[in-house]
Design a protein around this motif. Structure first.
Motif, PDB file in Angstrom:
ATOM      1  N   ASN A  44       0.872  -0.793  -0.306  1.00 58.31           N
ATOM      2  CA  ASN A  44      -0.220  -0.142   0.079  1.00 58.31           C
ATOM      3  C   ASN A  44       1.068   1.514   0.137  1.00 58.31           C
ATOM      4  O   ASN A  44       1.187   2.176  -0.536  1.00 58.31           O
ATOM      5  CB  ASN A  44      -0.851  -0.157   1.205  1.00 58.31           C
ATOM      6  N   GLY A  45       1.924   1.383   0.718  1.00 59.24           N
ATOM      7  CA  GLY A  45       2.863   2.504   0.835  1.00 59.24           C
ATOM      8  C   GLY A  45       4.072   2.650  -0.674  1.00 59.24           C
ATOM      9  O   GLY A  45       3.526   3.355  -1.337  1.00 59.24           O
ATOM     10  N   VAL A  46       4.321   2.025  -0.996  1.00 55.34           N
ATOM     11  CA  VAL A  46       5.600   1.823  -1.800  1.00 55.34           C
ATOM     12  C   VAL A  46       4.603   1.145  -3.067  1.00 55.34           C
ATOM     13  O   VAL A  46       5.611   2.159  -4.044  1.00 55.34           O
ATOM     14  CB  VAL A  46       6.248   0.096  -1.376  1.00 55.34           C
ATOM     15  N   ILE A  47       4.672  -0.109  -3.505  1.00 59.99           N
ATOM     16  CA  ILE A  47       3.738  -0.166  -5.528  1.00 59.99           C
ATOM     17  C   ILE A  47       2.422   0.483  -4.849  1.00 59.99           C
ATOM     18  O   ILE A  47       2.109   1.124  -6.315  1.00 59.99           O
ATOM     19  CB  ILE A  47       3.597  -1.685  -5.082  1.00 59.99           C
ATOM     20  N   ALA A  48       1.436   0.689  -4.682  1.00 65.48           N
ATOM     21  CA  ALA A  48       0.082   1.722  -4.569  1.00 65.48           C
ATOM     22  C   ALA A  48       1.077   2.818  -4.815  1.00 65.48           C
ATOM     23  O   ALA A  48      -0.213   3.799  -5.309  1.00 65.48           O
ATOM     24  CB  ALA A  48      -0.773   1.624  -3.414  1.00 65.48           C
ATOM     25  N   ARG A  93      12.947  11.289  -9.198  1.00 70.61           N
ATOM     26  CA  ARG A  93      12.363  12.389  -7.989  1.00 70.61           C
ATOM     27  C   ARG A  93      11.533  11.038  -7.110  1.00 70.61           C
ATOM     28  O   ARG A  93      11.029  11.250  -6.461  1.00 70.61           O
ATOM     29  CB  ARG A  93      11.213  13.448  -9.483  1.00 70.61           C
ATOM     30  N   ALA A  94      10.687  10.270  -8.616  1.00 70.57           N
ATOM     31  CA  ALA A  94       9.814   9.481  -8.138  1.00 70.57           C
ATOM     32  C   ALA A  94      10.599   8.823  -6.959  1.00 70.57           C
ATOM     33  O   ALA A  94       9.814   8.155  -5.899  1.00 70.57           O
ATOM     34  CB  ALA A  94       9.198   8.727  -9.021  1.00 70.57           C
ATOM     35  N   GLY A  95      12.078   7.881  -6.687  1.00 66.93           N
ATOM     36  CA  GLY A  95      12.363   7.428  -6.105  1.00 66.93           C
ATOM     37  C   GLY A  95      12.856   8.221  -4.763  1.00 66.93           C
ATOM     38  O   GLY A  95      13.306   7.345  -3.907  1.00 66.93           O
ATOM     39  N   THR A  96      12.959   9.300  -4.860  1.00 67.67           N
ATOM     40  CA  THR A  96      13.307  10.163  -3.461  1.00 67.67           C
ATOM     41  C   THR A  96      12.132  10.984  -2.933  1.00 67.67           C
ATOM     42  O   THR A  96      11.815  10.634  -2.167  1.00 67.67           O
ATOM     43  CB  THR A  96      14.637  11.163  -4.049  1.00 67.67           C
ATOM     44  N   THR A  97      11.765  12.190  -3.988  1.00 65.38           N
ATOM     45  CA  THR A  97      10.801  13.307  -2.380  1.00 65.38           C
ATOM     46  C   THR A  97       9.470  12.644  -2.814  1.00 65.38           C
ATOM     47  O   THR A  97       9.395  11.847  -1.875  1.00 65.38           O
ATOM     48  CB  THR A  97      10.469  14.208  -3.939  1.00 65.38           C
ATOM     49  N   ILE A  98       8.791  11.773  -3.871  1.00 66.96           N
ATOM     50  CA  ILE A  98       8.181  10.605  -3.970  1.00 66.96           C
ATOM     51  C   ILE A  98       7.313   9.782  -3.434  1.00 66.96           C
ATOM     52  O   ILE A  98       7.073   9.384  -1.967  1.00 66.96           O
ATOM     53  CB  ILE A  98       7.360  10.252  -4.947  1.00 66.96           C
ATOM     54  N   PHE A  99       9.107   8.555  -3.105  1.00 68.83           N
ATOM     55  CA  PHE A  99       8.626   7.722  -1.297  1.00 68.83           C
ATOM     56  C   PHE A  99       9.225   7.919   0.028  1.00 68.83           C
ATOM     57  O   PHE A  99       7.994   7.693   0.406  1.00 68.83           O
ATOM     58  CB  PHE A  99       9.970   6.412  -2.268  1.00 68.83           C
ATOM     59  N   SER A 100       9.797   9.213  -0.389  1.00 65.65           N
ATOM     60  CA  SER A 100       9.927   9.365   1.194  1.00 65.65           C
ATOM     61  C   SER A 100       8.568  10.149   2.183  1.00 65.65           C
ATOM     62  O   SER A 100       8.288  10.212   2.553  1.00 65.65           O
ATOM     63  CB  SER A 100      10.835  10.842   1.307  1.00 65.65           C
ATOM     64  N   MET A 101       8.158  10.996   0.838  1.00 67.70           N
ATOM     65  CA  MET A 101       6.393  11.268   1.166  1.00 67.70           C
ATOM     66  C   MET A 101       5.358   9.598   1.533  1.00 67.70           C
ATOM     67  O   MET A 101       4.630  10.132   2.484  1.00 67.70           O
ATOM     68  CB  MET A 101       5.475  12.258   0.166  1.00 67.70           C
ATOM     69  N   VAL A 154       6.102   7.164   2.460  1.00 72.34           N
ATOM     70  CA  VAL A 154       6.500   6.478   3.248  1.00 72.34           C
ATOM     71  C   VAL A 154       6.181   7.141   4.792  1.00 72.34           C
ATOM     72  O   VAL A 154       5.648   6.961   5.549  1.00 72.34           O
ATOM     73  CB  VAL A 154       7.793   6.735   3.909  1.00 72.34           C
ATOM     74  N   LEU A 155       6.010   8.406   4.841  1.00 74.38           N
ATOM     75  CA  LEU A 155       5.563   9.426   6.008  1.00 74.38           C
ATOM     76  C   LEU A 155       4.043   9.685   5.637  1.00 74.38           C
ATOM     77  O   LEU A 155       3.350   9.254   6.346  1.00 74.38           O
ATOM     78  CB  LEU A 155       5.857  10.620   5.530  1.00 74.38           C
ATOM     79  N   ILE A 156       3.299   9.160   4.547  1.00 80.81           N
ATOM     80  CA  ILE A 156       1.174   9.514   3.924  1.00 80.81           C
ATOM     81  C   ILE A 156       1.314   7.613   4.781  1.00 80.81           C
ATOM     82  O   ILE A 156       0.582   7.536   5.241  1.00 80.81           O
ATOM     83  CB  ILE A 156       1.610   9.307   2.945  1.00 80.81           C
ATOM     84  N   TRP A 157       2.252   6.349   4.144  1.00 84.08           N
ATOM     85  CA  TRP A 157       1.405   5.438   5.271  1.00 84.08           C
ATOM     86  C   TRP A 157       2.011   4.769   5.985  1.00 84.08           C
ATOM     87  O   TRP A 157       0.843   4.623   7.226  1.00 84.08           O
ATOM     88  CB  TRP A 157       2.735   3.828   3.768  1.00 84.08           C
ATOM     89  N   PHE A 158       3.066   6.380   7.327  1.00 87.93           N
ATOM     90  CA  PHE A 158       3.462   5.878   8.537  1.00 87.93           C
ATOM     91  C   PHE A 158       1.605   7.158   8.555  1.00 87.93           C
ATOM     92  O   PHE A 158       0.831   6.016  10.152  1.00 87.93           O
ATOM     93  CB  PHE A 158       4.246   6.726   9.128  1.00 87.93           C
TER      94      PHE A 158
END
Length: 624
Positions: free
Chosen positions: A282-286, A464-472, A474-478
């Motif tokens: 749900n966090g990474v793939i979706a 950008r997808a692998g850094t900014t978006i990924f980090s966001m 992780v935050l949203i999933w948390f």
């Protein structure tokens, strides 16, 4: 004995083929950054000469003079003079000229000679000049100028062999020669005119033009520069571009989507239920996957822009739009930065450095974020695909593509309207300077340059997808996963999460425009990058609705939102300042926190007002 690294600088006027030569020399061995302390793009590449010498080459911004009237000219001048902060002084300057149009480049070279730097004049596109019956006496030109001259065909394999050989020859002499005196100073207007007269004399002595000049450029210009027909051609080009975003990219998008769906199913089948499975699926793939699937559409936008630039149409479009833009208080040169902003507002804002006047540049910077950048495409496409039927109107126009075209057109019209208001209320005593622009000859696009340009931009998007978006994500999933629901709770787990608490606190502010708490949650990390909102929605609804929601986010939105909410969201994203990087560049380019804050404030007000009007009209018409 290992030879020392040789530092080259590529200098030339715009449209001289300088970047094509840079690509031909360096291929994929390039890196893109910014010059120290400024946001002008810095392109550096590396290659090896036939004698094994390692060479570093910097592609400097195009310039017509070393006067330093615009920031781009200042960068080029300071780099050549060795005054650029943190930069290595070039050992050799390659002055690149379009062989079909030498007049302005020869004047630039005469200015460059006064810097005392070792130099080579590179006659690029020499094959095109020959086909048009233009003959250049290379030996006499070298004698008149007092610098080595070499021909080049950057787009042809082996077309730079003579240049590489000459580079080896000259670099061997550089160590033995003492450095020349650098007593350069800016030329006065009268001295510049005298320099141009000298350039014209040299060209008259060394260049022969055909008795019957090529007329293809004139024939095409008769159509594309027509006051009425030219605007129709421009509108058709933009219309086809946005139709293609939906029609051509869909198969590749479906393939990527299937890949991420399969990956999500694999994670669900392999890992036991729990936080790790939820994080990965749900966090990474979706989350990240819901953004990456739009890569084909972004590549298509860049493909069209790069093709038009290479063909030579961009300068015509700028010339054509000068009258319209002048009425809105913009300089004609603003068109190319604004068009660049369709890809991303950041390079568009950086491109305003070609505008001499500070007021013209400031106005262009303030409205550049209103251009519909590629980061909005995931948001637009997701909502359009979910709420607009995939059917043709009038038998041949894709309705979804038509809506996308309308969103782009609204952004353009709103930018012109804001510029007009800025002129009317703040700059009433100011009129833009007359627009003077050299129109290059038409040329066939260079496939290698196009491929390198698309690869570079696709890599930046994926980074950008692998850094900014990924980090966001992780935050949203948390935020959407903690705290866990109490024992015996029957509501969805996300209703007890921090995300729900934050979203529901903001919901009263956004309820008048039709936004629910899930949208409020998505808008917050969306400030980092617009496309993060799509990934955030994917994560929130995936956690709330499970596997089916993760795979079919568009269908979930169609059941959770009304049409009025969807239209309101589209209106919001036309105007909203949902990009922290753009705001940071505005502050850096204007040197003012005030202008950054003003841009954020006026765009936020426009977004809220547009969404409020759109939502209430849609509800009144029965779309609530």
């Amino acid at each position: 004995m290992e030879l020392p690294l040789l530092h080259l600088a590529l200098v030339g006027t715009p449209n001289s083929g300088k970047t094509s030569l840079f690509n031909a020399l360096t291929g994929s061995r390039q890196k893109v950054a910014n010059y120290p302390g400024v946001t002008v793009e810095r392109k550096e590449g590396f290659f090896v000469t036939p004698q094994g010498r390692q060479v570093s080459v910097v592609d400097l911004p195009g310039t017509y003079s070393l006067r330093g009237r615009s920031p781009d000219e200042e960068i080029t001048r300071d780099f050549v003079l060795g005054k650029a902060s943190g930069e290595t002084v070039p050992d050799l300057v390659l002055c690149v000229a379009d062989s079909t149009n030498l007049r302005l480049t020869i004047r630039l070279l005469l200015e460059l000679k006064r810097t005392g730097r070792p130099m080579i004049l590179v006659l690029n596109m020499f094959d095109i000049a020959s086909r048009r019956g233009i003959t250049v006496d290379v030996e006499r030109l070298a004698k008149e100028l007092g610098v080595p001259v070499v021909t080049s065909i950057a787009v042809r394999k082996g077309g730079t062999a003579d240049l590489l050989a000459l580079t080896d020859e000259i670099s061997a002499k550089l160590a033995a020669e003492p450095p020349q005196d650098n007593s350069w100073r800016a030329l006065s207007v009268s001295e510049l005119r005298a320099t141009q007269r000298e350039a014209d004399r040299i060209i008259a002595d060394c260049v022969s033009l055909p008795a019957r000049p090529d007329t293809w450029t004139a024939r095409i210009d008769a159509v594309v520069l027509h006051p009425v027909g030219g605007l129709i051609v421009l509108a058709l080009i933009l219309f086809v571009m946005f139709q293609a975003v939906f029609a051509w990219a869909q198969p590749a998008m479906d393939l990527l989507k299937s890949g991420f769906d399969t990956l999500g199913e694999f994670v669900q089948a392999t890992l036991p239920d729990g936080l790790l499975q939820s994080f990965l699926q749900n966090g990474v793939i979706a989350g990240v996957g819901s953004v990456i699937v739009f890569l084909p559409q972004i590549i298509l936008i860049f493909l069209f822009i790069l093709l038009l630039e290479d063909f030579g149409y961009m300068a015509r479009a700028a010339f054509l739009m000068d009258r319209i833009m002048g009425g809105a208080g913009l300089h004609g040169r603003a068109f190319i930065p604004l068009l660049s902003s369709f890809a991303c507002a950041i390079p568009g804002i950086m491109a305003t450095r070609v505008i001499d006047n500070k007021r013209d540049r400031l106005t262009t910077i303030l409205i550049a974020p209103l251009m519909t950048c590629s980061a909005r495409i995931p948001v637009y496409t997701l909502i359009i695909s979910a709420f607009i039927p995939a059917k043709d109107v009038w038998g041949f126009i894709n309705l979804q593509g038509l809506v996308m075209f309308g969103l782009y057109a609204t952004g353009i019209v709103s930018a012109l309207a804001v510029s007009f208001l800025l002129k009317f209320f703040m700059l009433r005593d100011y009129a833009p300077a007359p627009f003077m622009l050299e129109l290059p000859d038409y040329k066939m696009p260079r496939l290698k340059s196009i491929a390198i340009g698309i690869f570079t931009r696709a890599k930046m998007f994926l980074y950008r997808a692998g850094t900014t978006i990924f980090s966001m994500m992780v935050l949203i999933w948390f935020l959407a996963s903690f705290p866990q629901p109490p024992a015996g709770a029957t509501e969805p787990a996300i209703d007890f999460s921090l995300a729900a608490i934050i979203g529901k606190a903001l919901e009263p502010l956004l309820a008048p425009v039709g936004f629910n708490w899930q949208i409020a949650v998505a808008l917050i990390p969306g400030m980092a990058a617009r496309e993060v909102a799509v990934a955030a929605l994917g994560t929130v609804y995936a956690i709330e609705g499970g596997k089916e929601a993760a795979e079919q986010i568009g269908q979930v939105l169609a059941t959770k939102w009304s049409l009025a909410t969807a239209l309101s969201m589209l209106a919001w994203y036309i105007f909203a300042p949902q990009c922290a990087s753009t705001l940071a560049v505005i502050r850096r380019e204007t040197g003012s926190w005030g202008w950054m804050a003003a841009t954020f404030a006026y765009m936020l007000v426009l977004a809220y007002a547009a969404s409020l009007v759109t939502y209430n009209i849609a509800v009144a018409l029965g779309a609530g």
